[in-house]
Design a protein around this motif. Structure first.
Motif, short mmCIF file in Angstrom:
data_model
loop_
_atom_site.label_atom_id
_atom_site.label_comp_id
_atom_site.label_asym_id
_atom_site.label_seq_id
_atom_site.Cartn_x
_atom_site.Cartn_y
_atom_site.Cartn_z
N GLN A 84 0.81 -1.14 -0.06
CA GLN A 84 -0.04 0.01 0.02
C GLN A 84 0.89 1.17 0.05
N GLU A 85 1.82 1.32 0.80
CA GLU A 85 2.86 2.33 0.99
C GLU A 85 3.45 2.64 -0.50
N LEU A 86 3.81 1.59 -1.20
CA LEU A 86 4.63 1.81 -2.40
C LEU A 86 3.85 2.06 -3.34
N VAL A 87 2.55 1.61 -3.52
CA VAL A 87 1.51 1.91 -4.62
C VAL A 87 1.18 3.58 -4.23
N SER A 88 0.97 3.80 -3.22
CA SER A 88 0.52 5.28 -3.11
C SER A 88 1.91 6.18 -3.49
N VAL A 89 3.08 5.99 -3.07
CA VAL A 89 4.49 6.71 -3.50
C VAL A 89 4.38 6.81 -4.88
N VAL A 90 4.30 5.57 -5.59
CA VAL A 90 4.59 5.49 -7.12
C VAL A 90 3.41 6.23 -7.66
N ARG A 91 2.19 6.08 -7.25
CA ARG A 91 1.03 6.64 -8.00
C ARG A 91 1.38 7.90 -7.84
#
Length: 479
Positions: free
Chosen positions: A207-214
């Motif tokens: 969830q953290e990575l998806v949010s950062v990359v988005r």
């Protein structure tokens, strides 16, 4: 923690630990607590986690790694419990409240662990239950039924009828087949929580990575589009020069105050030229020439900026595909490491809970018919297996024309690779690609000797000097 399981855990602890000496009190980095105990040539490590989302107590099989300096509540535990012996362990009123009694240098101390969801807490009291220290102090207040502060008297929660324990999902607990120790229930609980915590950490990390990359991808696309407009404007420089030349050639026909003029171009067609009515014809011509020089001077810089913005947006798109393809925590950690190196996320920020230090392998290894197949977990992992590990006679594969993992079949003996191994590697390349949900995916394959990485190319980007293509059905390596 499920009450039924807690009862079994505490019953087992009560049969094993009385008489054990407290060698160490260890505060973990995430504020969990370890008691290192010694009993008749046998060492036990008792783990107590007051984490509100997942409070638990059980023995663990690994040595704890503590913080350098214990603080607050943990200093009180070290002072009063170290060197003492366990007298008894029990549940209070059949509730999810564990009470551990210790004798230390003639004094009796009680460690109370309330495993009640969001109210989870640890307290240290004397023999009369006067509170000596609290992990999470609860000051008195109008709506506070049970305040917890040093000096106050501890009152346990009132007994509640019936079964009130929320089911945690721990069912049919059994220790690993190879386990032959004295605490099978605790070992089974430990293994279950290891899996549960790992799954939670993986979900949180994803969830953290998806949010950062988005967010980064949206920003990169906006920047790319804005720079593209600047480039388009700068590329009109020749038009500005033409307008200036036409105004200058026809200045005798123009006068100050005009907003537009229809002038004959070099090919005889009429050209509409915008004019500043506050300027003379010569000044309007000069203004067009200035805009031409500015556009010409900045065009090279703008094109370079556009290339950077375009490459960044493409890189983040490939990372989004890597995130979709990542199936385990190690794969996500490899992506996180790549993002940290590129400055999208701070190294060390937002770490997942737990005391384990994990070094993520940037690729997965799969065995098939005695052959070793490597699959990159991210763009950085693709570069690693392709440019660092692969040897010239290894087989290299990748889904044709779409983001995905590089796949390498190791071939140290320089043999002919069996058709079954080729098909398996191709199916893995198809599975770990954007075409995963397709019935068939085109997969390019070649000797690793024919795979090159251009200087300055983004992570995971390569060129092939020779290739073949086959259709493959996506197939996971997971059972």
């Amino acid at each position: 923690m499920d009450l039924d399981i807690l009862v079994k855990v505490v019953d087992e602890l009560a049969s094993l630990l009385p008489g054990a000496r407290v060698d160490k009190v260890v505060q973990a980095a995430d504020h969990n607590l370890f008691l290192v105990l010694h009993q008749k040539r046998k060492n036990y490590i008792l783990f107590l986690s007051p984490e509100r989302a997942l409070p638990r107590i059980h023995l663990v099989s690994h040595k704890p790694s503590g913080t350098r300096v214990a603080a607050g509540f943990f200093l009180s535990l070290k002072k009063h419990l170290t060197g003492g012996r366990v007298d008894a362990i029990r549940l209070v009123n059949g509730d999810r409240v564990a009470e551990l009694q210790f004798s230390t240098r003639g004094a009796v101390h009680v460690l109370i662990f309330e495993l009640i969801g969001s109210s989870a807490n640890l307290l240290l009291t004397d023999q009369q239950y006067a509170i000596l220290a609290v992990f999470r102090p609860v000051p008195p207040g109008d709506k506070v039924r049970r305040p917890f502060l040093a000096g106050l008297q501890y009152d346990p929660p009132e007994p509640r009828p019936g079964s009130f324990a929320a089911k945690s999902g721990v069912v049919l607990l059994s220790p690993p087949e190879e386990y032959t120790g004295p605490a099978p229930v605790n070992r089974a609980v430990e293994k279950w929580y290891e899996r549960t915590v790992a799954e939670q950490e993986t979900a949180s990390l994803r969830q953290e990575l998806v949010s950062v990359v988005r967010r980064a991808a949206e920003k990169a696309v906006r920047r790319r589009d804005a720079v593209a407009k600047d480039v388009a404007g700068a590329e009109q420089g020749d038009t500005f020069r033409l307008m200036g030349e036409l105004v200058l050639a026809n200045k005798h026909l123009l006068m100050k105050g005009q907003m537009t003029a229809e002038l004959s171009g070099y090919d005889g067609t009429m050209v509409s030229v915008a004019l500043d009515p506050s300027r003379s014809p010569a000044e309007n011509a000069s203004r067009y020439f200035q805009r031409y020089k500015k556009a010409k001077a900045g065009l090279a810089v703008m094109r370079e900026r556009f290339a950077e913005a375009r490459d960044e947006a493409a890189f983040l798109t490939s990372v989004q595909e890597d995130l979709r393809a990542a199936v385990d925590r190690d794969g996500l950690l490899a992506i996180r490491s790549l993002l940290a190196r590129r400055g999208y996320i701070r190294e060390g920020a937002g770490k997942v809970s737990g005391t384990r230090i994990v070094t993520a392998t940037p690729f997965r290894t799969i065995g098939h018919e005695g052959w070793e197949i490597l699959v990159g977990k991210s763009a950085a992992g693709n570069d690693y297996i392709t440019m660092k590990l692969a040897r010239p006679d290894d087989l290299w594969l990748h889904a044709e024309g779409m983001p995905g993992s590089h796949v390498v079949v190791r071939n140290p003996g320089k043999r002919d690779i069996p058709e079954g191994v080729l098909k398996k590697a191709a199916s893995l390349a198809a599975w770990y690609s954007k075409g995963r949900n397709s019935a068939k995916v085109p997969v390019a394959y070649t000797r690793a000797a024919y795979v090159k990485k251009p200087k300055g190319a983004k992570p995971g980007s390569v060129v092939l000097t020779e290739r073949k293509t086959m259709m493959a059905a996506p197939e996971s390596d997971q059972p």
